[in-house]
Scaffold this motif. Structure first.
Motif, PDB file in Angstrom:
ATOM      1  N   GLU A   1       0.853  -1.196   0.000  1.00 28.91           N
ATOM      2  CA  GLU A   1       0.000   0.000   0.000  1.00 28.91           C
ATOM      3  C   GLU A   1       0.888   1.244   0.000  1.00 28.91           C
ATOM      4  O   GLU A   1       1.275   1.738   1.053  1.00 28.91           O
ATOM      5  N   VAL A   2       1.198   1.727  -1.183  1.00 29.25           N
ATOM      6  CA  VAL A   2       2.217   2.775  -1.306  1.00 29.25           C
ATOM      7  C   VAL A   2       1.664   4.108  -1.823  1.00 29.25           C
ATOM      8  O   VAL A   2       2.421   4.979  -2.221  1.00 29.25           O
ATOM      9  N   ASP A   3       0.327   4.277  -1.781  1.00 31.29           N
ATOM     10  CA  ASP A   3      -0.265   5.511  -2.313  1.00 31.29           C
ATOM     11  C   ASP A   3       0.229   6.768  -1.604  1.00 31.29           C
ATOM     12  O   ASP A   3       0.139   7.864  -2.148  1.00 31.29           O
ATOM     13  N   ILE A   4       0.733   6.602  -0.402  1.00 32.81           N
ATOM     14  CA  ILE A   4       1.169   7.757   0.386  1.00 32.81           C
ATOM     15  C   ILE A   4       2.271   8.556  -0.333  1.00 32.81           C
ATOM     16  O   ILE A   4       2.346   9.773  -0.183  1.00 32.81           O
ATOM     17  N   ILE A   5       3.078   7.894  -1.164  1.00 34.94           N
ATOM     18  CA  ILE A   5       4.136   8.657  -1.851  1.00 34.94           C
ATOM     19  C   ILE A   5       3.577   9.657  -2.862  1.00 34.94           C
ATOM     20  O   ILE A   5       4.252  10.597  -3.236  1.00 34.94           O
ATOM     21  N   LYS A   6       2.321   9.431  -3.299  1.00 37.42           N
ATOM     22  CA  LYS A   6       1.728  10.371  -4.251  1.00 37.42           C
ATOM     23  C   LYS A   6       1.294  11.646  -3.549  1.00 37.42           C
ATOM     24  O   LYS A   6       0.939  12.623  -4.197  1.00 37.42           O
ATOM     25  N   LEU A   7       1.263  11.623  -2.225  1.00 35.12           N
ATOM     26  CA  LEU A   7       0.659  12.729  -1.496  1.00 35.12           C
ATOM     27  C   LEU A   7       1.648  13.443  -0.573  1.00 35.12           C
ATOM     28  O   LEU A   7       1.584  14.649  -0.388  1.00 35.12           O
ATOM     29  N   ALA A   8       2.584  12.676   0.003  1.00 37.13           N
ATOM     30  CA  ALA A   8       3.454  13.247   1.034  1.00 37.13           C
ATOM     31  C   ALA A   8       4.779  13.714   0.450  1.00 37.13           C
ATOM     32  O   ALA A   8       5.298  13.126  -0.497  1.00 37.13           O
ATOM     33  N   ASP A   9       5.324  14.787   1.039  1.00 37.89           N
ATOM     34  CA  ASP A   9       6.667  15.235   0.672  1.00 37.89           C
ATOM     35  C   ASP A   9       7.704  14.335   1.335  1.00 37.89           C
ATOM     36  O   ASP A   9       8.772  14.080   0.787  1.00 37.89           O
ATOM     37  N   THR A  10       7.384  13.911   2.541  1.00 34.27           N
ATOM     38  CA  THR A  10       8.287  13.053   3.314  1.00 34.27           C
ATOM     39  C   THR A  10       7.469  11.902   3.896  1.00 34.27           C
ATOM     40  O   THR A  10       6.406  12.129   4.464  1.00 34.27           O
ATOM     41  N   VAL A  11       7.954  10.679   3.702  1.00 36.79           N
ATOM     42  CA  VAL A  11       7.241   9.519   4.235  1.00 36.79           C
ATOM     43  C   VAL A  11       8.013   8.933   5.409  1.00 36.79           C
ATOM     44  O   VAL A  11       9.185   8.576   5.289  1.00 36.79           O
ATOM     45  N   VAL A  12       7.340   8.869   6.557  1.00 34.06           N
ATOM     46  CA  VAL A  12       7.941   8.247   7.741  1.00 34.06           C
ATOM     47  C   VAL A  12       7.387   6.826   7.850  1.00 34.06           C
ATOM     48  O   VAL A  12       6.177   6.628   7.904  1.00 34.06           O
ATOM     49  N   MET A  13       8.306   5.844   7.834  1.00 32.24           N
ATOM     50  CA  MET A  13       7.885   4.456   7.958  1.00 32.24           C
ATOM     51  C   MET A  13       8.076   4.039   9.411  1.00 32.24           C
ATOM     52  O   MET A  13       9.202   4.025   9.905  1.00 32.24           O
ATOM     53  N   VAL A  14       6.966   3.737  10.084  1.00 36.94           N
ATOM     54  CA  VAL A  14       7.055   3.331  11.490  1.00 36.94           C
ATOM     55  C   VAL A  14       7.105   1.803  11.552  1.00 36.94           C
ATOM     56  O   VAL A  14       6.183   1.122  11.109  1.00 36.94           O
ATOM     57  N   MET A  15       8.217   1.282  12.060  1.00 35.86           N
ATOM     58  CA  MET A  15       8.394  -0.163  12.158  1.00 35.86           C
ATOM     59  C   MET A  15       8.456  -0.558  13.635  1.00 35.86           C
ATOM     60  O   MET A  15       8.660   0.279  14.499  1.00 35.86           O
TER      61      MET A  15
END
Lengths: 132, 318
Positions: B150-164
């Motif tokens: 589910e990678v749609d967030i890259i279309k919207l965010a300038d910076t993506v924080v991945m919480v692991m």
């Protein structure tokens, strides 16, 4: 325009019993509503602000602590102050029969005491929200 | 309620109602966004994603509080899944953000995915625009708990924080394609748990295998519930934003996301036109029957419907 009804389910006061609120939240979800569940120990101010930001049609409040005569009228009053008096306020929980008329008087649309089938609450919401 | 006036004066009720209208595809909402589109682009847009239960809401809550201490205004768009059966949803991200509800400088909106599969809702994009116009400095978009693609967030965010979190699988998970490729900053949350060091090392090893020359995301260990490491996480987010702005990466990412957005709107419009046409002429139902009886195949059927639509559009413009 087909749109899901949005309901804020909140649990104000200091008791930690949210089973009833969760059962109602689940039933509303299964009836196709979007339920914003805010969890335990909410203040009337938090409930009011959340209701406004989430643009809900209805605020459903569960109180088991005995503080209903204070908390319900406060929430209704705050919503009216914020120009959001059109939002339907309903309540549930352990509320003595004798207290219900006073709460209705204060602007709560309905009180659903334990044992009320969830279908009755769902129908009440569908029929009484101000925005169709 | 006068939505336009409310939006200008910063009335939260008007902003909230506009988001609802947009989410329900009310054309008037899109008119208002169009009129105000030039006002977008001031907010820093940060995606918060990761598997279910990793602590996305808690991380968002703590980052927001830190930004509030710095006097920044913050918006949060929190997406949770819609039931594919009833269409209903339980939106529970506010549970971790209760103290933010009464903060004047914070606006939180929960959304159901309403059938979208990429970890966001279709309306998340519009909600971010509205909050940007409303005049916030930072907007967090919290995705649903994601799996692997589910990678749609890259279309919207300038910076993506991945919480692991530690303990989700062996190190091959870290080199698979998909969500692990989209993080600009990695937060290893619950890092007081066993295996946190190993998880951080594995992510770092994966990142070292990436092509040189590109931005090297950093890995930050946090314990969000104790507000531990959040300042370092924000520092790395700011670091990435700085890189985006100075390297020109910001513009190229924006070009990509605007391209995707226009294509998606275009596609939605075509589908909408086709459905409208079919309500009158039953063209879809009729075509389905012809495919069912093997008179034509689905490829020819789609082409035929496209041609019908195109001729109708040409006819309208005459």
């Amino acid at each position: 325009m087909e749109r899901p009804i949005r309901v804020l389910v909140a649990k104000p006061g200091l008791d930690g019993h949210d089973r009833g609120a969760k059962v109602v939240a689940r039933a509303l979800r299964d009836a196709g509503m979007e339920v914003i569940y805010t969890g335990l120990r909410q203040t009337p101010e938090q409930i009011t602000e959340s209701a406004i930001q989430e643009d809900v049609d209805c605020v459903a409040i569960s109180i088991l602590s005995g503080a209903h005569n204070h908390l319900f009228p406060k929430i209704v009053k705050l919503l009216r102050e914020k120009d959001a008096g059109d939002i339907l306020v309903i309540g549930g929980g352990v509320i003595p029969e004798d207290d219900i008329p006073g709460l209705i008087e204060a602007g709560v649309a309905a009180i659903f005491t334990p044992g009320t089938p969830t279908g009755i609450t769902i129908d009440f919401i569908k029929e009484n929200i101000s925005r169709k | 309620m006068d939505i336009r006036a409310g939006l200008q004066s910063g009335n939260k009720r008007a902003v909230a109602r506009l988001i609802t209208m947009m989410e329900n595809n009310d054309p008037e909402a899109f008119n208002i966004i169009k009129e105000n589109y030039v006002k977008t682009g001031n907010a820093k847009i940060i995606g918060i994603t990761g598997p279910p239960g990793a602590g996305k809401s808690t991380v968002t809550d703590k980052l927001t509080k830190l930004l509030r201490q710095k006097g920044k205004k913050v918006g949060i768009v929190a997406v949770d899944p819609t039931s594919p059966f009833s269409g209903g949803a339980i939106l529970g991200d506010r549970i971790r953000m209760n103290d933010l509800s009464t903060d004047e400088g914070v606006f939180i909106r929960s959304m159901g995915t309403r059938g979208a599969l990429g970890g966001l809702s279709k309306a998340a994009n519009g909600a971010v625009k509205i909050l940007d116009i409303y005049g916030l400095d930072y907007i967090f978009i919290e995705t649903v708990g994601v799996g692997q693609s589910e990678v749609d967030i890259i279309k919207l965010a300038d910076t993506v924080v991945m919480v692991m979190v530690p303990g989700l699988g062996d190190d091959i998970q870290a080199i698979k394609a998909g969500i692990m490729e989209i993080g600009d900053v990695f937060a290893v949350n619950k890092s007081d748990r066993d295996g946190a060091e190993r998880t951080a090392t594995e992510i770092n090893m994966m990142l070292d295998l990436n092509k040189q020359g590109k931005y090297r995301p950093s890995v930050v260990k946090v314990i969000a519930s104790e507000n531990n490491g959040i300042d370092k996480l924000l520092e790395q987010i700011e670091n990435h934003i700085e890189f985006m702005n100075t390297s020109g990466e910001y513009l190229s990412r924006k070009r990509m996301s605007i391209t995707t957005e226009i294509v998606e709107i275009f596609r939605d419009n075509i589908i909408h036109s086709l459905k409208e046409l079919s309500e009158k002429t039953r063209v879809i139902e009729a075509t389905v029957e012809r495919v069912l009886t093997k008179e034509i195949d689905p490829y020819t059927a789609a082409n035929e419907m496209y041609e019908i639509l195109r001729k109708k559009e040409v006819g309208n413009s005459d």
